[in-house]
Enzyme design. Structure first.
Site, mmCIF file in Angstrom:
data_model
loop_
_atom_site.group_PDB
_atom_site.id
_atom_site.type_symbol
_atom_site.label_atom_id
_atom_site.label_comp_id
_atom_site.label_asym_id
_atom_site.label_seq_id
_atom_site.Cartn_x
_atom_site.Cartn_y
_atom_site.Cartn_z
ATOM 1 C CD GLU A 139 -1.960 -5.939 4.925
ATOM 2 O OE1 GLU A 139 -2.486 -4.889 5.314
ATOM 3 O OE2 GLU A 139 -1.304 -6.031 3.863
ATOM 4 C CB CYS A 148 -1.001 -0.029 1.154
ATOM 5 S SG CYS A 148 -2.366 1.149 0.930
ATOM 6 C CG HIS A 188 -4.086 -3.145 2.620
ATOM 7 N ND1 HIS A 188 -3.131 -2.760 3.534
ATOM 8 C CD2 HIS A 188 -4.804 -2.031 2.330
ATOM 9 C CE1 HIS A 188 -3.269 -1.479 3.803
ATOM 10 N NE2 HIS A 188 -4.279 -1.007 3.071
#
Length: 211
Positions: A193, A87, A191
């Protein structure tokens, strides 16, 4: 393998570390994933991950405020350690950011981070969007197929980037750089994750990457 997640008080550090640890386990990679702001640890890292969320200027200031951290990161990357930005961590790789003034970036990829031009669409660009790329074009995309979805949250994006450094895009009222890579540095606008299996695949690809 020592994998450092850079701690500069920004980003989903714990989530990123958990994602990396899980990705390593799924690949059978022995990885010591550490969240750290210690330049000495970063200087020994085999791989460096820079998460980020919020404004470009704030993240750049936060990173620079930790004595020796940015320098250690730059030096280790220059020595060949693979780097992965998430990001705003990816956005910092650009030449400059235009959020809250003009802020210098790392200059690793061409272009600047500017507010997205989306017409009547809403900002931030938030939610699941499909990835567009050429299969087999880069090791970081191995195991993915065009149309796989990743989770985005951002209002600023790369503008003026080089086509050979943008390895995947998404569409939000026009092409948006989703994954960038050049040499031993790479990053995702989305993102990783939070992107479930797609994110784990990319994180695993990063851990196995030999640029």
């Amino acid at each position: 393998m020592l994998v450092t997640v850079i701690d500069y008080q920004s980003g989903n550090l714990a989530s990123a570390a958990r994602g990396l640890a899980l990705a390593a386990s799924l690949r059978g990679i022995a990885a010591d994933v550490r969240i750290t702001a210690d330049p000495d640890v970063v200087a020994k890292a085999d791989r460096i991950v820079l998460p980020g969320q919020g404004a470009f200027a704030d993240c750049a200031k936060g990173l620079a405020s930790v004595d020796g951290l940015e320098e250690a990161m730059f030096q280790r990357v220059a020595q060949g350690a693979p780097f992965f930005g998430i990001c705003v961590g990816m956005q910092l790789m650009a030449e400059r950011g235009l959020e809250h003034g003009v802020t210098q970036g790392f200059g690793w990829i061409q272009g600047e981070i500017a507010k997205m031009e989306v017409g009547d669409a809403r900002l931030p660009h938030m939610g699941w969007n499909e990835l567009r790329f050429t299969p087999g074009s880069h090791p970081l995309l191995e195991g993915l197929v065009p149309g796989d979805h990743a989770y985005f949250v951002h209002s600023y994006a790369l503008k003026g980037g080089r086509t050979d450094q943008i390895i995947a895009t998404t569409d939000y009222e026009g092409d948006v750089a989703a994954v960038v890579a050049t040499g031993n540095v790479a990053g995702t606008q989305f993102h990783s994750e939070k992107s479930q299996q797609v994110g784990l695949q990319i994180l695993g690809n990063f851990l196995a990457w030999k640029p």
